[in-house]
Every structure is written in C-alpha cells, then in structure tokens.
Write a protein that holds these residues in place. Structure first.
Motif, mmCIF file in Angstrom:
data_model
loop_
_atom_site.group_PDB
_atom_site.id
_atom_site.type_symbol
_atom_site.label_atom_id
_atom_site.label_comp_id
_atom_site.label_asym_id
_atom_site.label_seq_id
_atom_site.Cartn_x
_atom_site.Cartn_y
_atom_site.Cartn_z
ATOM 1 N N GLU A 212 1.379 32.855 32.221
ATOM 2 C CA GLU A 212 0.151 32.070 32.342
ATOM 3 C C GLU A 212 0.438 30.628 32.779
ATOM 4 O O GLU A 212 -0.319 30.032 33.536
ATOM 5 N N GLN A 213 1.557 30.081 32.306
ATOM 6 C CA GLN A 213 1.931 28.709 32.664
ATOM 7 C C GLN A 213 2.511 28.602 34.079
ATOM 8 O O GLN A 213 2.698 27.498 34.588
ATOM 9 N N GLY A 214 2.811 29.725 34.699
ATOM 10 C CA GLY A 214 3.431 29.708 36.014
ATOM 11 C C GLY A 214 4.932 29.499 35.976
ATOM 12 O O GLY A 214 5.567 29.327 37.024
ATOM 13 N N LYS A 215 5.519 29.517 34.757
ATOM 14 C CA LYS A 215 6.970 29.373 34.635
ATOM 15 C C LYS A 215 7.688 30.636 35.104
ATOM 16 O O LYS A 215 8.844 30.590 35.507
ATOM 17 N N ILE A 216 6.991 31.761 35.002
ATOM 18 C CA ILE A 216 7.493 33.026 35.537
ATOM 19 C C ILE A 216 6.452 33.566 36.494
ATOM 20 O O ILE A 216 5.267 33.642 36.168
ATOM 21 N N GLU A 217 6.889 33.919 37.680
ATOM 22 C CA GLU A 217 5.993 34.488 38.689
ATOM 23 C C GLU A 217 6.572 35.822 39.151
ATOM 24 O O GLU A 217 7.748 35.914 39.480
ATOM 25 N N ILE A 218 5.737 36.844 39.131
ATOM 26 C CA ILE A 218 6.144 38.164 39.610
ATOM 27 C C ILE A 218 5.179 38.573 40.706
ATOM 28 O O ILE A 218 3.978 38.661 40.477
ATOM 29 N N ALA A 219 5.705 38.814 41.903
ATOM 30 C CA ALA A 219 4.815 39.057 43.039
ATOM 31 C C ALA A 219 5.487 39.967 44.063
ATOM 32 O O ALA A 219 6.723 40.049 44.122
ATOM 33 N N PRO A 220 4.700 40.673 44.875
ATOM 34 C CA PRO A 220 5.268 41.475 45.956
ATOM 35 C C PRO A 220 5.968 40.580 46.977
ATOM 36 O O PRO A 220 5.645 39.392 47.121
ATOM 37 N N LEU A 221 6.903 41.144 47.706
ATOM 38 C CA LEU A 221 7.687 40.391 48.677
ATOM 39 C C LEU A 221 6.804 39.727 49.742
ATOM 40 O O LEU A 221 7.098 38.611 50.185
ATOM 41 N N ALA A 222 5.724 40.385 50.121
ATOM 42 C CA ALA A 222 4.861 39.839 51.169
ATOM 43 C C ALA A 222 4.299 38.472 50.796
ATOM 44 O O ALA A 222 3.982 37.654 51.672
ATOM 45 N N TYR A 223 4.186 38.188 49.482
ATOM 46 C CA TYR A 223 3.638 36.916 49.032
ATOM 47 C C TYR A 223 4.616 35.755 49.202
ATOM 48 O O TYR A 223 4.251 34.603 48.976
ATOM 49 N N MET A 224 5.859 36.043 49.574
ATOM 50 C CA MET A 224 6.874 34.998 49.708
ATOM 51 C C MET A 224 6.819 34.292 51.063
ATOM 52 O O MET A 224 7.389 33.211 51.222
ATOM 53 N N ARG A 225 6.177 34.896 52.034
ATOM 54 C CA ARG A 225 6.186 34.333 53.382
ATOM 55 C C ARG A 225 5.585 32.919 53.398
ATOM 56 O O ARG A 225 4.567 32.652 52.780
ATOM 57 N N GLY A 226 6.262 32.008 54.093
ATOM 58 C CA GLY A 226 5.767 30.654 54.267
ATOM 59 C C GLY A 226 6.064 29.697 53.130
ATOM 60 O O GLY A 226 5.722 28.520 53.199
ATOM 61 N N ARG A 227 6.747 30.179 52.076
ATOM 62 C CA ARG A 227 7.014 29.324 50.928
ATOM 63 C C ARG A 227 8.438 28.761 50.980
ATOM 64 O O ARG A 227 9.334 29.345 51.588
ATOM 65 N N THR A 228 8.654 27.622 50.321
ATOM 66 C CA THR A 228 9.991 27.089 50.083
ATOM 67 C C THR A 228 10.148 26.952 48.575
ATOM 68 O O THR A 228 9.342 26.286 47.918
ATOM 69 N N LEU A 229 11.162 27.594 48.016
ATOM 70 C CA LEU A 229 11.277 27.727 46.568
ATOM 71 C C LEU A 229 12.380 26.816 46.047
ATOM 72 O O LEU A 229 13.563 27.120 46.157
ATOM 73 N N ASN A 230 11.989 25.666 45.498
ATOM 74 C CA ASN A 230 12.922 24.702 44.933
ATOM 75 C C ASN A 230 13.034 24.875 43.424
ATOM 76 O O ASN A 230 12.090 25.294 42.755
ATOM 77 N N ASP A 231 14.225 24.537 42.872
ATOM 78 C CA ASP A 231 14.444 24.514 41.419
ATOM 79 C C ASP A 231 13.978 25.808 40.752
ATOM 80 O O ASP A 231 13.348 25.785 39.690
ATOM 81 N N ALA A 232 14.281 26.917 41.396
ATOM 82 C CA ALA A 232 13.837 28.217 40.883
ATOM 83 C C ALA A 232 14.993 29.203 40.873
ATOM 84 O O ALA A 232 15.962 29.063 41.635
ATOM 85 N N PHE A 233 14.894 30.180 39.984
ATOM 86 C CA PHE A 233 15.823 31.323 39.988
ATOM 87 C C PHE A 233 15.035 32.485 40.587
ATOM 88 O O PHE A 233 14.068 32.950 40.001
#
Length: 321
Positions: A212-233
């Motif tokens: 709920e806080q957005g600290k963990i995000e679970i999503a299909p691969l298609a949702y990754m397009r166009g993003r830059t993921l900083n400070d994340a595992f």
C-alpha cells in the motif's frame, strides 16, 4: 594385491546440553524420520539414546557432522524446517561451526536465509557484489526465493528504498486476453509465487502494508517500459519467457543505486516457436560484461521434496537421449 576393505568407523556423538527434550524430539523428527534420513544418506547406523549416539559406518564422521549442523540450525533459529534438513543432507561443505556462527546468514524479515548448497551461496554472493545478476536453474533450486530474500534484506538495511518484482505474463501457451476478469485479476496468478515468497518472509499484514505504501511493487513486465528505476531492488522472474526486445527494455531500466536480479529456467520456455528467449540471448551477450554475475543452478541445488530433484534429473536424461 587384493583391494583392502575400508575399515569400519565409529564416532561417539554427544550433543550439547543446549537442547531440551522438545528440541531433541524436533531434531529426531516424527518416528525418528530425520535420523533415518541421515542413516540412509550416509549409510550409517545411529545407536543409543537421543542426543547420545554411537555412529557406525564408513561415513560416520560426515553423518555426525550433519547431526551437529542440524543442532546448530535448531539452536540458531529455534526450529527445523524440511528445507533446513534437505539442505544439510545435500551439502557437506559447511561445518557445524559455520552454521552456529551464522556464516553468511541473511536476515530477510522474519526469516534467516542461508544458501543450502555451494551454488546457492555463490548466487547470494553474486547478488551482494554485482549490480546485475542472471540466474538460471530448474524448479526448486532457490533462484526466485533467494532473490526475494536478498531484496527484503536490502530494503530492511536501507540499502534500497523499494522492491520491484516483475514477470512476463506469458506461460504455458496462455494469453491474458482469454482469461476471465479485469487486468488485475488476470495478472495476479502469474505474480502469485512472488506474493507467496514475500508473505513467507514478511507476513501477510506487513507485506500488505508495504504494498500500500509503494515500498513493494509487483507488476507485469509490460508496465516497466519507459521507467528509470533508481534506489530499487528489481527482480525479473520467469525471464525465459521474455523476448529479446523485452529483455533489452527491462535491463535498460536500471537506475542509480539500484540492484537487479534476473531469474529463469531455460528448459521451460513458453514463448511461441518463432520467438527466441531473451534470457538465453542475454546469457550469451552479457557473459563478459563487468559487474554482471551469471549463476547456473542445477538439479543438485533443488531443495524441495526429494522427488523434485529426481524428476528434474529424469527429464534432463530424456532430453540428452
């Protein structure tokens, strides 16, 4: 000269007083099941009272060491799981002192995680030391669970701010458009193994709060397009079902302060025949790139029900034939 017969070995095994009667009962297992598994694994006999055994057989010392490791696991964690027992029986390289000292133990939420085999320990080491790790292996070899554990440990120690878990929504010839429900209902079954691993380590309530806080995000691969993921595992699971284009898209999402793990089983590709697996391609293209670790787990690293390893071996033998 005739071959000399190996001499029988006897080892006297007296466990420390740290174990009470309930702990000894857990160590031995229902109807002494754990002791019988040690006897079968090392071809020895354990004679005497629980906690005070005479171990007879050529591999008596190895069997005694296995019992000591189980004792150390029990003292360290307060319980023994089937995975703990199977891991001890599969790996003779770790000593009881290593286990008691918590060697390479990773604290992931409410779980203390350690590689059960040499390959699993090398995998965790690569995740710690490399920015990107590619791991391939059969079902049950720990590639997904250990990656999620490393992610939880990294967030708990504030090395990353959030965890992002993703999977391609293509499996076993199915397509999302033919499944009932809205998009979330269509996607949830594909992501369920990731939810299960998180719930095991964090508990359902804490996991739900972090989602709920957005600290963990679970999503299909298609949702990754166009993003830059900083400070994340970031973990891409079931990556054998990505195309080359999808894999390149995903890998280039890597941002500053991020760590990325890609896992998959190259023997279970569910893509249409005319499409090539992005994971297989990435293993070839990225093999000599610095700061990328490539780990190959095998049937010997399967720490599930013993039958799973035998099934994997049977399929591998059939494919070779």
């Amino acid at each position: 000269m005739p071959a000399t017969e190996p001499k029988p070995v006897t080892v006297l095994l007296h466990l420390h007083e740290q174990l009470g009667s309930a702990d000894l009962q857990q160590l031995c297992g229902p109807d002494n099941r754990n002791i019988k598994r040690i006897e079968d694994r090392y071809r020895v006999r354990l004679l005497g009272q629980p906690g005070h055994w005479q171990v007879d057989g050529e591999r008596a010392e190895a069997a005694a060491q296995a019992v000591r490791r189980l004792q150390a696991q029990l003292v360290l964690h307060g319980e023994l799981s089937e995975v703990d027992i199977e891991g001890v029986l599969k790996d003779d390289a770790v000593t009881a002192d290593d286990t008691a000292a918590g060697s390479d133990v990773m604290i992931a939420g409410r779980r203390h995680i350690v590689g059960k085999t040499p390959n699993q320990r090398a995998y965790l080491k690569a995740i710690r030391n490399k920015t990107l790790t590619l791991a391939v292996g059969p079902a049950g070899s720990g590639k997904t669970y250990l990656a999620v554990a490393a992610a939880v440990a990294a967030m708990s120690s504030n090395r990353v701010e959030r965890i992002i878990l993703t999977r391609p929504a293509v499996e076993a010839g199915e397509r999302l458009g033919f499944l009932p429900g809205d998009m979330q209902q269509k996607v949830d079954p594909y992501l369920r193994p990731l939810f299960d691993a998180l719930a095991d380590m964090l508990g359902v309530e804490r996991m739900s709060g972090l989602l709920e806080q957005g600290k963990i995000e679970i999503a299909p691969l298609a949702y990754m397009r166009g993003r830059t993921l900083n400070d994340a595992f970031i973990i891409l699971d079931e990556a054998q079902n990505t195309t080359r284009e999808q894999m390149k898209m995903f890998l280039t999402r890597l941002g500053f302060g991020a760590c990325m793990v890609v896992t998959g089983d190259v023997t279970q590709v569910d893509l249409p025949r005319h499409q090539h697996s992005g994971l297989l391609h990435a293993l070839q293209v990225l093999e000599n790139v610095p700061d990328i670790g490539i780990c190959r787990l095998a049937a010997g690293d399967v720490v599930r029900h013993r039958l799973v390893e035998q099934i994997v071996n049977a399929y591998e033998a059939d494919e070779h034939e």
